[in-house]
Design a protein around this motif. Sequence first.
Motif, short mmCIF file in Angstrom:
data_model
loop_
_atom_site.label_atom_id
_atom_site.label_comp_id
_atom_site.label_asym_id
_atom_site.label_seq_id
_atom_site.Cartn_x
_atom_site.Cartn_y
_atom_site.Cartn_z
N PHE A 59 -7.74 -2.53 -9.77
CA PHE A 59 -7.97 -3.67 -10.66
C PHE A 59 -7.50 -3.37 -12.09
O PHE A 59 -6.92 -4.24 -12.76
N LEU A 60 -7.70 -2.12 -12.51
CA LEU A 60 -7.21 -1.75 -13.84
C LEU A 60 -5.69 -1.79 -13.88
O LEU A 60 -5.09 -2.20 -14.89
N ASP A 61 -5.03 -1.36 -12.78
CA ASP A 61 -3.56 -1.44 -12.72
C ASP A 61 -3.11 -2.90 -12.79
O ASP A 61 -2.08 -3.22 -13.42
N LEU A 62 -3.85 -3.79 -12.15
CA LEU A 62 -3.50 -5.21 -12.18
C LEU A 62 -3.63 -5.77 -13.60
O LEU A 62 -2.75 -6.50 -14.08
N LEU A 63 -4.72 -5.40 -14.32
CA LEU A 63 -4.91 -5.90 -15.69
C LEU A 63 -3.88 -5.32 -16.66
O LEU A 63 -3.46 -6.00 -17.61
N ASP A 64 -3.46 -4.09 -16.40
CA ASP A 64 -2.52 -3.42 -17.31
C ASP A 64 -1.08 -3.81 -17.03
O ASP A 64 -0.16 -3.30 -17.68
N GLY A 65 -0.85 -4.65 -16.00
CA GLY A 65 0.50 -5.10 -15.70
C GLY A 65 1.31 -4.12 -14.90
O GLY A 65 2.52 -4.30 -14.74
N GLN A 66 0.70 -3.07 -14.39
CA GLN A 66 1.45 -2.09 -13.60
C GLN A 66 1.75 -2.60 -12.18
O GLN A 66 2.58 -2.04 -11.48
N VAL A 67 1.05 -3.61 -11.74
CA VAL A 67 1.28 -4.19 -10.42
C VAL A 67 1.11 -5.70 -10.52
O VAL A 67 0.23 -6.19 -11.25
N ALA A 68 1.99 -6.46 -9.85
CA ALA A 68 1.91 -7.92 -9.88
C ALA A 68 0.86 -8.39 -8.88
O ALA A 68 0.53 -7.71 -7.90
N MET A 69 0.36 -9.60 -9.14
CA MET A 69 -0.70 -10.14 -8.28
C MET A 69 -0.22 -10.31 -6.84
O MET A 69 -0.98 -10.08 -5.89
N ASP A 70 1.04 -10.73 -6.67
CA ASP A 70 1.53 -10.92 -5.30
C ASP A 70 1.84 -9.61 -4.60
O ASP A 70 2.20 -9.61 -3.42
N GLU A 71 1.75 -8.50 -5.33
CA GLU A 71 2.02 -7.20 -4.72
C GLU A 71 0.74 -6.36 -4.57
O GLU A 71 0.79 -5.26 -4.02
N VAL A 72 -0.35 -6.88 -5.09
CA VAL A 72 -1.58 -6.08 -5.09
C VAL A 72 -2.08 -5.87 -3.65
O VAL A 72 -2.00 -6.77 -2.81
N GLU A 73 -2.55 -4.68 -3.37
CA GLU A 73 -3.11 -4.32 -2.06
C GLU A 73 -4.43 -3.59 -2.30
O GLU A 73 -4.46 -2.58 -3.00
N PRO A 74 -5.55 -4.10 -1.74
CA PRO A 74 -6.80 -3.36 -1.85
C PRO A 74 -6.65 -1.98 -1.21
O PRO A 74 -5.84 -1.78 -0.31
N PRO A 75 -7.42 -1.00 -1.63
CA PRO A 75 -7.29 0.34 -1.07
C PRO A 75 -7.61 0.35 0.43
O PRO A 75 -8.44 -0.41 0.91
N GLU A 76 -6.92 1.25 1.17
CA GLU A 76 -7.13 1.35 2.62
C GLU A 76 -8.57 1.70 2.95
O GLU A 76 -9.11 1.33 4.00
N LEU A 77 -9.20 2.41 2.03
CA LEU A 77 -10.59 2.78 2.26
C LEU A 77 -11.48 1.55 2.36
O LEU A 77 -12.51 1.56 3.04
N ALA A 78 -11.09 0.46 1.65
CA ALA A 78 -11.86 -0.78 1.75
C ALA A 78 -11.81 -1.33 3.17
O ALA A 78 -12.79 -1.87 3.70
N MET A 79 -10.64 -1.19 3.83
CA MET A 79 -10.53 -1.64 5.21
C MET A 79 -11.42 -0.79 6.14
O MET A 79 -12.05 -1.31 7.07
N GLU A 80 -11.49 0.51 5.84
CA GLU A 80 -12.31 1.39 6.67
C GLU A 80 -13.79 1.07 6.50
O GLU A 80 -14.55 1.09 7.48
N VAL A 81 -14.21 0.76 5.24
CA VAL A 81 -15.60 0.37 5.04
C VAL A 81 -15.90 -0.92 5.80
O VAL A 81 -16.96 -1.07 6.43
N SER A 82 -14.97 -1.85 5.78
CA SER A 82 -15.15 -3.09 6.51
C SER A 82 -15.28 -2.83 8.01
O SER A 82 -16.16 -3.39 8.69
N ARG A 83 -14.40 -1.97 8.54
CA ARG A 83 -14.47 -1.66 9.98
C ARG A 83 -15.79 -0.95 10.31
O ARG A 83 -16.38 -1.19 11.37
N GLU A 84 -16.22 -0.07 9.42
CA GLU A 84 -17.46 0.66 9.67
C GLU A 84 -18.66 -0.29 9.68
O GLU A 84 -19.58 -0.14 10.49
N CYS A 85 -18.63 -1.27 8.77
CA CYS A 85 -19.68 -2.28 8.78
C CYS A 85 -19.67 -3.07 10.09
O CYS A 85 -20.73 -3.40 10.65
N ALA A 86 -18.49 -3.35 10.57
CA ALA A 86 -18.38 -4.07 11.85
C ALA A 86 -18.91 -3.21 12.99
O ALA A 86 -19.59 -3.72 13.90
#
Length: 759
Positions: A59-86
Amino acid sequence: MSAEVDKLLHGLVQGIRPQVGERADALLGRLRDELPDFWEHEDLAVLALHEITGHLTTFLDLLDGQVAMDEVEPPELAMEVSRECARRGLPLSGLLRAYRIGHMILLRQMQAEAARLTDDTQLVSDIVTRMTDSGFAYVDIGSEQVVTAYQEERERRLRQRLAMTDAAGRRIGTTLDITRTAEELVEVGTEDFADLVAVDLLDSAVSETPEPHHRAPDDALLRRVALGTPGAVQDCPAGVPAHRYPEGSMQERALRSGQPVLRIGVEPGGSAPWEPEAGDSVLLLPLQARGAVLGLVQLFRGHSAAPFDHDDLSLGQEIAARAAVSIDNARRYTHERLTALTLQRSLLPQRPVRSAVVETAARYLPSGGRAGLGGDWYDVIPLSGARVALVVGDVAGRGLEAAAAMGRLRMAVRAFADIDLMPDELLTHLDDVVIRLSREEGRNEGGLSATCLYAVYDASTRTCSLASAGHVLPALATASRPDASSGSVAKSVGFLDIPMGPPLGVGGLPFETAQFDVPEGSLLAFYTDGLIGSGASGETGSRAVLREHLAAAPESLDAVCDGLLDALVPDQPVDDTTVLVARTRALDPRHISVLDVPSDPAAVSRARRFAADRLEEWGLEDLSFATELIVSELVTNAVRYGRSPIQLRMILQASLTCEVSDASSTAPHLRRARTFDEGGRGLLLVAQMADRWGTRHSRDGKVIWAEQPIPREDDGSRGGVQAVPGVDLTITVPTTPSPLPEVTGGAAHGRYGTPLRRR
C-alpha cells in the motif's frame, strides 16, 4: 496542488516505512480486539502478522507511485491466509471485515501523521482523499483476489470431501466381516487424510453374545482390530489381549463421552500407536451406530503435515459414522448368523441314527454369502416293521425366521411319521401345517413356503415309497457287476423320474406316492438344490459330476458326503446345502416269519403256537409269555372286528416286532376299562407288554404292531418284560378272550394308533 500532494505523500510514506513492522504488530493487536473469535488460532495469527506487513508495504508503494493501481498485486501470503481460513472453516465475512477494519485503522493513522506534517487543511484534505480512494481501490482488488482464493480452496476441499465420502461409501462395508470393515476404514483414512489410523472396538461389540451399551462403561475392554499407514494395513491377530485406555486419557474421555476430540500437540502417555511429538495432531472419533457405542477410531498426523482442522473433523465424523453403521451391520449379521446356525444345528439330528435297515451319513453346509442361512433340514426316522423314513426339506427364506420354521416343520414331520402316514398323506398334512402357520404369522402375500421329500424304505420287501413336495428328486446308485480286475463293484446311477407335487404352502393340489425296488447295498442320495445349483457348470453339469461320484463311491458314506461337497459346492456358496446318503440293507429272510390267519376264533391258539415256535427257533424263549399274550390280543381283535385277509408277521432285528394286518380301515384306541367290565383291556395289556405299539394304514387296510426289546442278561429282564422300578406290572389274564376296545372310523385323519411307550 497535485505536486504538493505528491511531495507530502512521499514524505509521509518515507516516514512510515521504517515503522512497518511495529505498525503491523499494532494493527494485529487492534484486530484481535475487534474480532477476538477470528484470531483464536495462534498459528493463523502469526501468519496474519506477516500478511499485514506485506499489505502495508504494498500500500505504501501504491501511495508513493512506485506501482500503478492496475498493476498492484496483494502479497501471496494474503492468498495463503485466505486458503487457511477456508481450510479451518472460518467465515469469509470475517476475513473481509478484517480487511475493511484494518484499512480504516491504517487510514486514520496516516491522516493523523499528515496533519502533523502541515498546517494546510486543504492539503491534508486532498491527501486524505487520495489515500482513501487508493485504499478502497486496493481493498477492492485485494478482497476480490482473497475471495477467489477462499472459494477455490473451499471448492477443492469440498471436492476432496466428496471424493473421500464417496470412497467411504463404496469401499467401507463391502463385506459383512467386522475385521475387514475396520481394515477398509483404515485404508480410506490413510489416503491423503491421515498418517496413521487405528481402530479399537469394544470387546462386547466383537464378542458373540453381549450387546454394546448406549455408552461405554468406565472400565471398557477394547480390542485393536485394524491399524495402518498409507498403503499398508497391518495384521491385528485375533489372539492379541484386550486393553483399556489409561484413566483420564483423551481416548478414555472421548470413548466415555461419545464426543469427538481434535487435538494438536497431543500429550504422550495415551493409547497412541506411536509416540506423539510436539506439533502432531490427532482426531479421536467414537464409533456409534443405532444408539450403541462400538469403539473408537484414532487418526494421527505428524508435525510435518498440516494439522487436522475443523473441516477434517467434520469429514472424519461423516466417514466414522458410515463405518460405524457398516461395523454394526456386520456385528448384527455375525450375531444373527451364529444364532441361526446354532439354532439350526441344534434342530438337526445330533448324532448318526443307528438302524438295522440303512446306514446313513449326512452333511449340512451353511451358505457363505450375505444372504444368510437358509432353512435346509434332513432327518432319519426309524419306523415299525423294519422300515425307516428318510426326509430332506428346504424352507424358503433366510436367517432365524427360516431356522425356526424349519424346526417346526421337522417336528411336524416326526409327529406325522409317528402315526405312520403314507408319504403322500404325510405331505398333505404338512401342507396344511404350512398354510396354517402362514395365516397365524399374518403372511398374506409370499407366505411361508417350503419343499420336502419324504421316503420310506422297507428292508423286508426291499422297496422304497416316496413323495415329493416340490423338492429335487434323489439319485439312486445300484450295484451292477463286479470288476474282475479290481474286485470292486461298479454302480449304475440314475435320477428318479417320478411325479413331483407342488411346494408346501400352495394348498389344494394332490401329492402322489411312487414305489420302486431298491436292491440291497444301493445308495440313495438325497440333497437340496444348493448341491446342484451352486456350481459354475449349472444344474446339468452338476448332475453329471454327482453321477460320476456316486458311481465310484467309496465304502465310507462320510467320504461320499465330503466328496460330493468338495466337488460341487464352491468355497463361498450362495445357498445352504444338505446331503443325506443312505446305503440300504436287506432283512435276512430267516428273520421274517408270516402266518395267514383265517377269520375264525379257533385260529388264535394256532397263532400263539406259531409265535412260540418262532421264538424257540430264534432263541428267544424268554419272550414267549409276553409275545404270546400280544399275539393273542392282536389276532383276536382282527378276527372279531377286522376283515380278511388277516396276516401275522413276526420280524426279528434290533427288536422283536409282531404285526397283525387286516383289510379293515378302522383302528382301535386305548381306553380305560371299568372295574366290572369283562373286556376292554386288550390294548392296555399290549401297551404294558410292548416297548412301543401303534397302527399304520395302507391302501389295503391297516397294520397293528408291537415292538419288544431283545432281552440281555444284564438288563434286568424277566420273561421278556423289563422290570421298571415303581411300576406294578401284575396282570390278571381273563379265562375268556377280552373284547376289542371301542373303535372309531376315519383313522386316516384322526389320532388313533399313536405309538405309546410303557410308563
